[in-house]
Design a protein around this motif. Structure first.
Motif, PDB file in Angstrom:
ATOM      1  N   LEU A   1     -17.795 -36.365 -60.885  1.00 14.77           N
ATOM      2  CA  LEU A   1     -17.054 -37.574 -61.237  1.00 14.77           C
ATOM      3  C   LEU A   1     -16.362 -38.134 -59.998  1.00 14.77           C
ATOM      4  CD1 LEU A   1     -16.241 -39.142 -63.886  1.00 14.77           C
ATOM      5  CD2 LEU A   1     -14.194 -37.708 -63.923  1.00 14.77           C
ATOM      6  N   GLY A   2     -16.455 -39.440 -59.817  1.00 15.94           N
ATOM      7  CA  GLY A   2     -15.813 -40.038 -58.648  1.00 15.94           C
ATOM      8  C   GLY A   2     -15.791 -41.553 -58.711  1.00 15.94           C
ATOM      9  N   PHE A   3     -15.675 -42.183 -57.537  1.00 15.13           N
ATOM     10  CA  PHE A   3     -15.566 -43.639 -57.435  1.00 15.13           C
ATOM     11  C   PHE A   3     -16.792 -44.199 -56.709  1.00 15.13           C
ATOM     12  CE2 PHE A   3     -10.960 -42.333 -56.278  1.00 15.13           C
ATOM     13  CZ  PHE A   3     -10.704 -41.931 -57.577  1.00 15.13           C
ATOM     14  N   MET A   4     -17.219 -45.364 -57.159  1.00 17.03           N
ATOM     15  CA  MET A   4     -18.244 -46.147 -56.472  1.00 17.03           C
ATOM     16  C   MET A   4     -17.614 -47.480 -56.098  1.00 17.03           C
ATOM     17  SD  MET A   4     -21.009 -45.094 -59.332  1.00 17.03           S
ATOM     18  CE  MET A   4     -19.627 -44.698 -60.410  1.00 17.03           C
ATOM     19  N   VAL A   5     -17.646 -47.855 -54.824  1.00 17.40           N
ATOM     20  CA  VAL A   5     -16.968 -49.077 -54.397  1.00 17.40           C
ATOM     21  C   VAL A   5     -17.934 -50.004 -53.675  1.00 17.40           C
ATOM     22  CG1 VAL A   5     -14.779 -47.843 -54.171  1.00 17.40           C
ATOM     23  CG2 VAL A   5     -16.210 -48.146 -52.152  1.00 17.40           C
ATOM     24  N   ASN A   6     -17.679 -51.286 -53.829  1.00 18.71           N
ATOM     25  CA  ASN A   6     -18.450 -52.314 -53.126  1.00 18.71           C
ATOM     26  C   ASN A   6     -17.791 -52.548 -51.763  1.00 18.71           C
ATOM     27  OD1 ASN A   6     -19.261 -54.990 -52.171  1.00 18.71           O
ATOM     28  ND2 ASN A   6     -20.286 -55.203 -54.149  1.00 18.71           N
ATOM     29  N   LYS A   7     -18.425 -52.042 -50.706  1.00 15.98           N
ATOM     30  CA  LYS A   7     -17.842 -52.123 -49.364  1.00 15.98           C
ATOM     31  C   LYS A   7     -17.660 -53.564 -48.909  1.00 15.98           C
ATOM     32  CE  LYS A   7     -21.163 -49.529 -47.806  1.00 15.98           C
ATOM     33  NZ  LYS A   7     -22.042 -48.751 -46.900  1.00 15.98           N
ATOM     34  N   GLU A   8     -18.594 -54.433 -49.236  1.00 12.12           N
ATOM     35  CA  GLU A   8     -18.517 -55.827 -48.801  1.00 12.12           C
ATOM     36  C   GLU A   8     -17.332 -56.540 -49.443  1.00 12.12           C
ATOM     37  OE1 GLU A   8     -23.330 -56.517 -48.176  1.00 12.12           O
ATOM     38  OE2 GLU A   8     -22.368 -57.048 -50.072  1.00 12.12           O
ATOM     39  N   GLU A   9     -17.123 -56.296 -50.743  1.00 10.85           N
ATOM     40  CA  GLU A   9     -16.009 -56.939 -51.438  1.00 10.85           C
ATOM     41  C   GLU A   9     -14.668 -56.424 -50.932  1.00 10.85           C
ATOM     42  OE1 GLU A   9     -15.760 -59.499 -53.957  1.00 10.85           O
ATOM     43  OE2 GLU A   9     -17.615 -59.801 -52.829  1.00 10.85           O
ATOM     44  N   LEU A  10     -14.582 -55.131 -50.685  1.00 12.11           N
ATOM     45  CA  LEU A  10     -13.335 -54.582 -50.142  1.00 12.11           C
ATOM     46  C   LEU A  10     -13.024 -55.178 -48.770  1.00 12.11           C
ATOM     47  CD1 LEU A  10     -13.570 -50.808 -51.116  1.00 12.11           C
ATOM     48  CD2 LEU A  10     -11.976 -52.498 -52.046  1.00 12.11           C
TER      49      LEU A  10
ATOM     50  N   ILE B   1     -27.877 -47.307 -55.295  1.00 11.15           N
ATOM     51  CA  ILE B   1     -28.126 -47.417 -53.852  1.00 11.15           C
ATOM     52  C   ILE B   1     -29.631 -47.426 -53.578  1.00 11.15           C
ATOM     53  CG2 ILE B   1     -27.878 -46.236 -51.630  1.00 11.15           C
ATOM     54  CD1 ILE B   1     -25.146 -45.216 -52.661  1.00 11.15           C
ATOM     55  N   LEU B   2     -30.357 -46.541 -54.245  1.00  9.95           N
ATOM     56  CA  LEU B   2     -31.801 -46.455 -54.025  1.00  9.95           C
ATOM     57  C   LEU B   2     -32.544 -47.648 -54.618  1.00  9.95           C
ATOM     58  CD1 LEU B   2     -32.376 -42.629 -54.557  1.00  9.95           C
ATOM     59  CD2 LEU B   2     -32.193 -43.912 -52.411  1.00  9.95           C
ATOM     60  N   GLN B   3     -31.868 -48.416 -55.475  1.00  9.81           N
ATOM     61  CA  GLN B   3     -32.452 -49.667 -55.963  1.00  9.81           C
ATOM     62  C   GLN B   3     -32.240 -50.811 -54.981  1.00  9.81           C
ATOM     63  OE1 GLN B   3     -34.335 -49.923 -58.985  1.00  9.81           O
ATOM     64  NE2 GLN B   3     -34.166 -47.742 -58.513  1.00  9.81           N
ATOM     65  N   GLY B   4     -31.540 -50.542 -53.879  1.00 13.59           N
ATOM     66  CA  GLY B   4     -31.357 -51.548 -52.841  1.00 13.59           C
ATOM     67  C   GLY B   4     -29.926 -51.975 -52.602  1.00 13.59           C
ATOM     68  N   TYR B   5     -28.981 -51.457 -53.397  1.00 13.63           N
ATOM     69  CA  TYR B   5     -27.576 -51.838 -53.229  1.00 13.63           C
ATOM     70  C   TYR B   5     -26.906 -50.925 -52.192  1.00 13.63           C
ATOM     71  CZ  TYR B   5     -27.989 -54.902 -57.296  1.00 13.63           C
ATOM     72  OH  TYR B   5     -28.352 -55.904 -58.171  1.00 13.63           O
ATOM     73  N   ASP B   6     -27.244 -51.166 -50.923  1.00 19.44           N
ATOM     74  CA  ASP B   6     -26.673 -50.319 -49.875  1.00 19.44           C
ATOM     75  C   ASP B   6     -25.240 -50.715 -49.520  1.00 19.44           C
ATOM     76  OD1 ASP B   6     -27.208 -52.699 -48.628  1.00 19.44           O
ATOM     77  OD2 ASP B   6     -28.525 -51.865 -47.086  1.00 19.44           O
ATOM     78  N   ASN B   7     -24.668 -51.653 -50.296  1.00 21.49           N
ATOM     79  CA  ASN B   7     -23.254 -52.010 -50.121  1.00 21.49           C
ATOM     80  C   ASN B   7     -22.331 -51.104 -50.912  1.00 21.49           C
ATOM     81  OD1 ASN B   7     -24.106 -52.960 -52.610  1.00 21.49           O
ATOM     82  ND2 ASN B   7     -23.038 -54.910 -52.481  1.00 21.49           N
ATOM     83  N   ILE B   8     -22.884 -50.069 -51.559  1.00 19.09           N
ATOM     84  CA  ILE B   8     -22.088 -49.150 -52.374  1.00 19.09           C
ATOM     85  C   ILE B   8     -21.723 -47.917 -51.556  1.00 19.09           C
ATOM     86  CG2 ILE B   8     -22.081 -47.642 -54.399  1.00 19.09           C
ATOM     87  CD1 ILE B   8     -23.972 -49.600 -55.772  1.00 19.09           C
ATOM     88  N   GLU B   9     -20.452 -47.528 -51.626  1.00 21.89           N
ATOM     89  CA  GLU B   9     -19.996 -46.264 -51.052  1.00 21.89           C
ATOM     90  C   GLU B   9     -19.610 -45.326 -52.189  1.00 21.89           C
ATOM     91  OE1 GLU B   9     -16.435 -44.358 -48.231  1.00 21.89           O
ATOM     92  OE2 GLU B   9     -16.551 -46.532 -48.535  1.00 21.89           O
TER      93      GLU B   9
END
Length: 403
Positions: free
Chosen positions: A181-190, A284-292
């Motif tokens: 369990l954890g957090f997924m964040v949009n790096k670009e939006e942050l 991420i593997l679907q192409g959303y490499d903006n996720i941390e």
């Protein structure tokens, strides 16, 4: 040894079935199972093994099925299986399709969140409209154990579990995977908002994150129940309720499904999602490499994704065979092909490289108290809604999604 196992199973199948937990459901026999209930809501598996191939496929069944000839034949005689699945639908569909092709047993499924399954089988009171439960975190499974809604079955393939921690002590459910369990964040939006990513659970309550957080609805998602139980175990009950009141100010939406927040982060509909990090890997593997992906520094917990048989089900032998199949590489090794990248809990299974590729590990998890969660999850959910000033049955539909 195989002959002994076959004899043991043959004896088991003519004996009465036992309900787990305190419910003590009505005993049933597998000798003449009742006809399957109409699965009006279930979706048939995508493909069915042609009749001419089913025998050959069965003969080429998993190595794990060795010594289970009697069970396989009894399951084939029943001829049908209905699965409620709480994993992602791609994995559910693949697992059902593969089972059907291996054994020639017509397999239907319906995808429901874990809390939805628990509610449904509770209402059906020992006459379930499905036979087995597949996937989803174990807190709702444990509630079902306590209510006597799951059937005890001593699975042969449970010998391959890497620890006794990944099964119910009374053999009412078995683990097939685990996820952190954890957090997924949009790096670009942050970056656009000039904000740092949260690193602890307490960080999520910072005023700067107002309206940016999403997690799931504990009325429908076992993931949210795990979040509630985790905070209570980490902080204590009263402090946890104060925490949720503070966090609620930052939550934009409580999604129906535990994986819902992960699907919103990449497109930017959600900046900070709380959930299982393997769902983030898929995105991420679907192409959303903006996720941390972030494992909280102050500790977290993990789910055990499970499978179980419903007490009173119409096809108990097919259900037992499903459990053996779900505890074999012929099921779990294919999970990653359907976008499921959890850590596996079977010693003879192949761990998805993706689970470690993104730096995930289980080293920062708490010693989760499953017994407390089993005994008190329902009360804790009620306490959660009370703390937020909402009634769990009539929570704000615009924020607490149920569809």
């Amino acid at each position: 040894m195989k002959k002994k196992l076959a004899l043991l199973l043959a004896c088991t199948m003519v004996s009465g079935l036992t309900a787990c937990g305190g419910g003590g459901g009505t005993a049933a026999t597998t000798a003449a199972p009742a006809a399957a209930p109409a699965a009006t809501e279930a979706t048939e598996a995508a493909s069915q093994a042609p009749a001419g191939e089913s025998k050959a496929e069965t003969e080429a069944a998993p190595e794990a099925a060795g010594g289970m000839d009697a069970l396989i034949e009894a399951a084939k005689a029943e001829g049908e299986l209905t699965v409620y699945g709480s994993c992602e639908e791609e994995y559910l569909s693949m697992a059902c399709r593969n089972f059907e092709q291996l054994y020639g047993i017509k397999t239907k499924y319906q995808r429901l969140s874990t809390s939805e399954v628990y509610t449904k089988i509770s209402e059906e009171a020992g006459k379930p409209s499905a036979d087995v439960w597949f996937g989803g975190t174990t807190d709702p499974y444990n509630e079902a154990v306590a209510d006597g809604l799951l059937m005890e079955y001593e699975a042969i393939n449970a010998a391959n579990l890497i620890s006794e921690d990944y099964k119910d002590p009374t053999n009412c459910w078995y683990g097939i995977y685990k996820g952190i369990l954890g957090f997924m964040v949009n790096k670009e939006e942050l970056e656009r908002l000039n904000l740092e990513a949260p690193r602890t659970w307490d960080d999520l309550t910072k005023a700067e994150y107002e309206g940016l957080v999403m997690l799931s609805n504990p009325n429908t998602a076992g993931t949210a129940k795990l979040v509630i139980n985790t905070m209570i175990q980490m902080k204590g009950h009263d402090e946890a309720m104060e925490y949720f009141k503070a966090l609620d100010k930052n939550v934009n939406q409580y999604t129906k499904s535990g994986s819902g927040p992960s699907k919103m982060v990449g497109p930017g509909e959600c900046v900070i999602g709380v959930g299982f990090l393997h769902d983030g890997i898929y995105q991420i593997l679907q192409g959303y490499d903006n996720i941390e992906l972030i494992v909280p520094d102050d500790g977290t917990s993990f789910e055990v994704g499970a499978t179980a048989i419903f007490n009173g089900c119409a096809h108990p032998n097919a259900a037992k065979l499903w459990i053996e199949y779900a505890l074999s590489p012929d099921c779990v090794d294919h999970a990653k092909e359907a976008g499921s990248y959890q850590f596996l809990v079977l010693s003879n299974a192949a761990q998805p490289e993706e689970a470690t590729q993104f730096g995930l590990d289980m080293n920062n998890t708490i010693d989760y108290d499953f017994e407390d969660a089993k005994a008190n999850s329902a009360k804790y959910v009620e306490d959660f809604f009370t703390a937020l000033g909402s009634d769990s049955g009539s929570a704000d539909a615009s924020r607490f999604l149920t569809e």
